[in-house]
Scaffold this motif. Structure first.
Motif, PDB file in Angstrom:
ATOM      1  N   VAL A  89       0.260  -2.701  16.024  1.00 19.00           N
ATOM      2  CA  VAL A  89      -1.261  -2.471  15.726  1.00 19.00           C
ATOM      3  C   VAL A  89      -1.085  -1.632  14.429  1.00 19.00           C
ATOM      4  CG1 VAL A  89      -3.057  -1.081  16.346  1.00 19.00           C
ATOM      5  CG2 VAL A  89      -1.790  -2.466  17.878  1.00 19.00           C
ATOM      6  N   ALA A  90      -0.226  -0.707  14.176  1.00 18.77           N
ATOM      7  CA  ALA A  90      -0.441  -0.020  12.845  1.00 18.77           C
ATOM      8  C   ALA A  90       0.198  -0.842  11.519  1.00 18.77           C
ATOM      9  CB  ALA A  90       0.649   1.207  13.079  1.00 18.77           C
ATOM     10  N   LEU A  91       1.157  -1.817  11.737  1.00 12.48           N
ATOM     11  CA  LEU A  91       1.617  -2.669  10.742  1.00 12.48           C
ATOM     12  C   LEU A  91       0.574  -3.860  10.467  1.00 12.48           C
ATOM     13  CD1 LEU A  91       5.391  -3.276  11.516  1.00 12.48           C
ATOM     14  CD2 LEU A  91       4.150  -1.957   9.589  1.00 12.48           C
ATOM     15  N   PHE A  92      -0.339  -4.161  11.440  1.00 12.14           N
ATOM     16  CA  PHE A  92      -1.421  -5.294  11.365  1.00 12.14           C
ATOM     17  C   PHE A  92      -2.669  -4.411  10.582  1.00 12.14           C
ATOM     18  CE2 PHE A  92      -5.103  -7.291  12.825  1.00 12.14           C
ATOM     19  CZ  PHE A  92      -5.042  -8.567  12.524  1.00 12.14           C
ATOM     20  N   VAL A  93      -2.745  -3.188  11.115  1.00 17.67           N
ATOM     21  CA  VAL A  93      -4.093  -2.474  10.157  1.00 17.67           C
ATOM     22  C   VAL A  93      -3.586  -2.184   8.824  1.00 17.67           C
ATOM     23  CG1 VAL A  93      -5.213  -0.245  10.238  1.00 17.67           C
ATOM     24  CG2 VAL A  93      -4.879  -1.316  12.368  1.00 17.67           C
ATOM     25  N   TRP A  94      -2.380  -1.959   8.533  1.00 14.71           N
ATOM     26  CA  TRP A  94      -1.952  -1.534   7.311  1.00 14.71           C
ATOM     27  C   TRP A  94      -1.808  -2.837   6.469  1.00 14.71           C
ATOM     28  CZ3 TRP A  94      -1.735   1.347   3.469  1.00 14.71           C
ATOM     29  CH2 TRP A  94      -0.719   1.399   2.373  1.00 14.71           C
ATOM     30  N   GLY A  95      -1.804  -4.280   7.007  1.00  8.02           N
ATOM     31  CA  GLY A  95      -1.824  -5.384   6.459  1.00  8.02           C
ATOM     32  C   GLY A  95      -3.213  -5.619   5.974  1.00  8.02           C
ATOM     33  N   LEU A  96      -4.026  -5.353   6.958  1.00  7.29           N
ATOM     34  CA  LEU A  96      -5.760  -5.556   6.718  1.00  7.29           C
ATOM     35  C   LEU A  96      -6.112  -4.659   5.394  1.00  7.29           C
ATOM     36  CD1 LEU A  96      -7.188  -5.601  10.327  1.00  7.29           C
ATOM     37  CD2 LEU A  96      -6.798  -7.623   8.689  1.00  7.29           C
ATOM     38  N   VAL A  97      -5.433  -3.338   5.464  1.00  2.70           N
ATOM     39  CA  VAL A  97      -5.853  -2.526   4.212  1.00  2.70           C
ATOM     40  C   VAL A  97      -5.345  -3.273   3.030  1.00  2.70           C
ATOM     41  CG1 VAL A  97      -5.281  -0.215   3.215  1.00  2.70           C
ATOM     42  CG2 VAL A  97      -6.232  -0.192   5.695  1.00  2.70           C
ATOM     43  N   LEU A  98      -4.012  -3.492   3.134  1.00  6.04           N
ATOM     44  CA  LEU A  98      -3.416  -4.376   1.970  1.00  6.04           C
ATOM     45  C   LEU A  98      -4.203  -5.334   1.243  1.00  6.04           C
ATOM     46  CD1 LEU A  98       0.318  -3.840   2.512  1.00  6.04           C
ATOM     47  CD2 LEU A  98      -0.963  -2.370   1.097  1.00  6.04           C
ATOM     48  N   GLY A  99      -4.661  -6.206   2.427  1.00  5.28           N
ATOM     49  CA  GLY A  99      -5.513  -7.548   2.140  1.00  5.28           C
ATOM     50  C   GLY A  99      -6.902  -7.072   1.457  1.00  5.28           C
ATOM     51  N   TRP A 100      -7.441  -6.071   1.436  1.00  5.12           N
ATOM     52  CA  TRP A 100      -8.633  -5.284   0.761  1.00  5.12           C
ATOM     53  C   TRP A 100      -8.166  -5.077  -0.654  1.00  5.12           C
ATOM     54  CZ3 TRP A 100      -9.791  -2.511   5.564  1.00  5.12           C
ATOM     55  CH2 TRP A 100     -10.541  -3.138   6.565  1.00  5.12           C
ATOM     56  N   LEU A 101      -6.973  -4.870  -0.871  1.00  6.51           N
ATOM     57  CA  LEU A 101      -6.507  -4.122  -2.387  1.00  6.51           C
ATOM     58  C   LEU A 101      -6.477  -5.387  -3.250  1.00  6.51           C
ATOM     59  CD1 LEU A 101      -4.251  -1.341  -1.154  1.00  6.51           C
ATOM     60  CD2 LEU A 101      -6.955  -1.147  -1.967  1.00  6.51           C
ATOM     61  N   PRO A 102      -6.343  -5.099  -4.369  1.00 10.72           N
ATOM     62  CA  PRO A 102      -6.127  -6.457  -5.684  1.00 10.72           C
ATOM     63  C   PRO A 102      -4.570  -6.706  -5.371  1.00 10.72           C
ATOM     64  CG  PRO A 102      -7.292  -4.299  -6.568  1.00 10.72           C
ATOM     65  CD  PRO A 102      -6.981  -3.943  -5.275  1.00 10.72           C
ATOM     66  N   GLN A 103      -4.426  -7.956  -5.498  1.00  8.93           N
ATOM     67  CA  GLN A 103      -3.094  -8.429  -5.151  1.00  8.93           C
ATOM     68  C   GLN A 103      -2.106  -7.695  -6.235  1.00  8.93           C
ATOM     69  OE1 GLN A 103      -2.642 -12.501  -5.599  1.00  8.93           O
ATOM     70  NE2 GLN A 103      -0.520 -12.175  -4.797  1.00  8.93           N
ATOM     71  N   ARG A 104      -2.469  -7.468  -7.309  1.00  9.71           N
ATOM     72  CA  ARG A 104      -1.490  -6.837  -8.510  1.00  9.71           C
ATOM     73  C   ARG A 104      -1.180  -5.487  -8.063  1.00  9.71           C
ATOM     74  NH1 ARG A 104      -6.681  -6.649 -10.245  1.00  9.71           N
ATOM     75  NH2 ARG A 104      -7.209  -4.500 -11.102  1.00  9.71           N
ATOM     76  N   ALA A 105      -2.102  -4.799  -7.022  1.00  9.36           N
ATOM     77  CA  ALA A 105      -1.808  -3.471  -6.832  1.00  9.36           C
ATOM     78  C   ALA A 105      -0.723  -3.411  -5.575  1.00  9.36           C
ATOM     79  CB  ALA A 105      -3.062  -2.611  -6.535  1.00  9.36           C
ATOM     80  N   VAL A 106      -0.699  -4.322  -5.012  1.00  9.68           N
ATOM     81  CA  VAL A 106       0.143  -4.228  -3.624  1.00  9.68           C
ATOM     82  C   VAL A 106       1.389  -5.189  -3.747  1.00  9.68           C
ATOM     83  CG1 VAL A 106      -1.873  -3.653  -2.098  1.00  9.68           C
ATOM     84  CG2 VAL A 106      -1.158  -6.162  -2.590  1.00  9.68           C
ATOM     85  N   GLN A 107       1.502  -6.263  -4.625  1.00  9.68           N
ATOM     86  CA  GLN A 107       2.576  -7.259  -4.685  1.00  9.68           C
ATOM     87  C   GLN A 107       3.869  -6.438  -5.092  1.00  9.68           C
ATOM     88  OE1 GLN A 107       1.663 -11.016  -6.615  1.00  9.68           O
ATOM     89  NE2 GLN A 107       3.915 -11.508  -6.452  1.00  9.68           N
ATOM     90  N   ALA A 108       4.808  -6.676  -4.553  1.00 14.04           N
ATOM     91  CA  ALA A 108       6.194  -6.059  -4.705  1.00 14.04           C
ATOM     92  C   ALA A 108       6.724  -6.900  -5.954  1.00 14.04           C
ATOM     93  CB  ALA A 108       7.245  -5.989  -3.906  1.00 14.04           C
ATOM     94  N   SER A 109       8.012  -6.265  -6.609  1.00 11.59           N
ATOM     95  CA  SER A 109       8.862  -6.933  -7.773  1.00 11.59           C
ATOM     96  C   SER A 109      10.162  -6.666  -7.344  1.00 11.59           C
ATOM     97  CB  SER A 109       8.195  -7.062  -8.861  1.00 11.59           C
ATOM     98  OG  SER A 109       8.267  -5.620  -9.171  1.00 11.59           O
ATOM     99  N   GLY A 110      10.804  -7.550  -8.038  1.00 12.53           N
ATOM    100  CA  GLY A 110      12.333  -6.879  -8.305  1.00 12.53           C
ATOM    101  C   GLY A 110      13.059  -6.955  -6.949  1.00 12.53           C
ATOM    102  N   ALA A 111      13.923  -5.906  -6.752  1.00 13.18           N
ATOM    103  CA  ALA A 111      14.725  -5.582  -5.687  1.00 13.18           C
ATOM    104  C   ALA A 111      13.859  -5.521  -4.311  1.00 13.18           C
ATOM    105  CB  ALA A 111      15.718  -4.490  -5.658  1.00 13.18           C
ATOM    106  N   ARG A 112      12.838  -4.735  -4.474  1.00 12.47           N
ATOM    107  CA  ARG A 112      11.824  -4.504  -3.473  1.00 12.47           C
ATOM    108  C   ARG A 112      11.246  -5.860  -2.849  1.00 12.47           C
ATOM    109  NH1 ARG A 112       7.286  -0.562  -4.472  1.00 12.47           N
ATOM    110  NH2 ARG A 112       7.239  -0.353  -2.134  1.00 12.47           N
ATOM    111  N   TRP A 113      10.897  -6.754  -3.795  1.00 11.99           N
ATOM    112  CA  TRP A 113      10.212  -8.076  -3.421  1.00 11.99           C
ATOM    113  C   TRP A 113      11.485  -8.590  -2.592  1.00 11.99           C
ATOM    114  CZ3 TRP A 113      11.480 -13.082  -3.578  1.00 11.99           C
ATOM    115  CH2 TRP A 113      10.626 -14.089  -3.090  1.00 11.99           C
ATOM    116  N   GLU A 114      12.427  -8.748  -2.935  1.00  9.61           N
ATOM    117  CA  GLU A 114      13.598  -9.262  -2.375  1.00  9.61           C
ATOM    118  C   GLU A 114      13.864  -8.830  -0.690  1.00  9.61           C
ATOM    119  OE1 GLU A 114      16.385 -12.243  -0.921  1.00  9.61           O
ATOM    120  OE2 GLU A 114      15.110 -12.082  -2.962  1.00  9.61           O
ATOM    121  N   ARG A 115      13.772  -7.440  -0.821  1.00  5.62           N
ATOM    122  CA  ARG A 115      13.936  -6.784   0.634  1.00  5.62           C
ATOM    123  C   ARG A 115      12.699  -7.269   1.593  1.00  5.62           C
ATOM    124  NH1 ARG A 115      18.028  -3.101   1.615  1.00  5.62           N
ATOM    125  NH2 ARG A 115      16.537  -1.654   3.005  1.00  5.62           N
TER     126      ARG A 115
END
Length: 187
Positions: free
Chosen positions: A77-103
């Motif tokens: 439930v917590a991760l799903f709600v966090w996913g909903l919050v991230l979905g409301w934010l601009p993609q450039r603000a939440v998208q990972a890159s580099g080593a974090r993206w790979e993880r």
């Protein structure tokens, strides 16, 4: 090991991957090997063992899948709600890159292996919860192969629980992203 698995020599694949796992010391490398073992188990219809392999990979990355059902529900439930919050934010603000993206990509891959193996071992509650848990990872990864795969699981869940229109929208988005990146084989 991966080549043997793709050639359907699953026993050889498992032996080779376990030898590689014994030699690997890097947690990310170990998680990748566990993901390959989980996929090998999925191809062999050994769902329960595949779930365990994916769980071990997630633990290597520091994000274990809870074994306690109550903890699993609460964290889902917590991760799903966090996913909903991230979905409301601009993609450039939440998208990972580099080593974090790979993880994040590897975590999404392991989660999908849990879901696939839960499906073939008829563990529907785990299948549903795993698909809900990847929402935040989907937003972190942005558009790509993992994003498409992360859309397909919730589409199946939506269809199973009778939310056909929601399932159609998710599938339509998956098709659109697959076309955008030029690989309809992802579907």
């Amino acid at each position: 090991g991966a080549a043997a698995s793709q050639a359907a020599d699953y026993g050889l694949a498992e032996r080779q991957l376990n030898l590689a796992l014994d030699a690997e010391t890097d947690p990310t490398g170990r998680a990748l090997l566990y993901a390959t073992l989980a996929e090998n188990d999925y191809l062999r219809c050994r769902g329960v063992h595949g779930i365990e392999m994916a769980r071990r990979g997630m633990a290597e990355l520091g994000h274990p899948l809870p074994r306690n059902p109550v903890a699993l529900v609460v964290t889902t439930v917590a991760l799903f709600v966090w996913g909903l919050v991230l979905g409301w934010l601009p993609q450039r603000a939440v998208q990972a890159s580099g080593a974090r993206w790979e993880r994040y990509r590897l975590r999404a891959q392991l989660s999908m292996m849990v879901a696939y193996n839960a499906g073939i071992s008829l563990q529907q509650p785990l299948l549903v919860m795993t698909n809900l848990r990847v929402l935040h990872l989907r937003h972190r990864l942005g558009h790509g192969m993992e994003y498409v795969r992360a859309l397909l699981g919730p589409a199946v869940v939506a269809s199973v629980i009778g939310r056909r229109e929601r399932a159609r929208r998710l599938l339509a988005r998956a098709v659109a992203v697959a076309e955008e990146i030029g690989d309809l084989r992802l579907l």
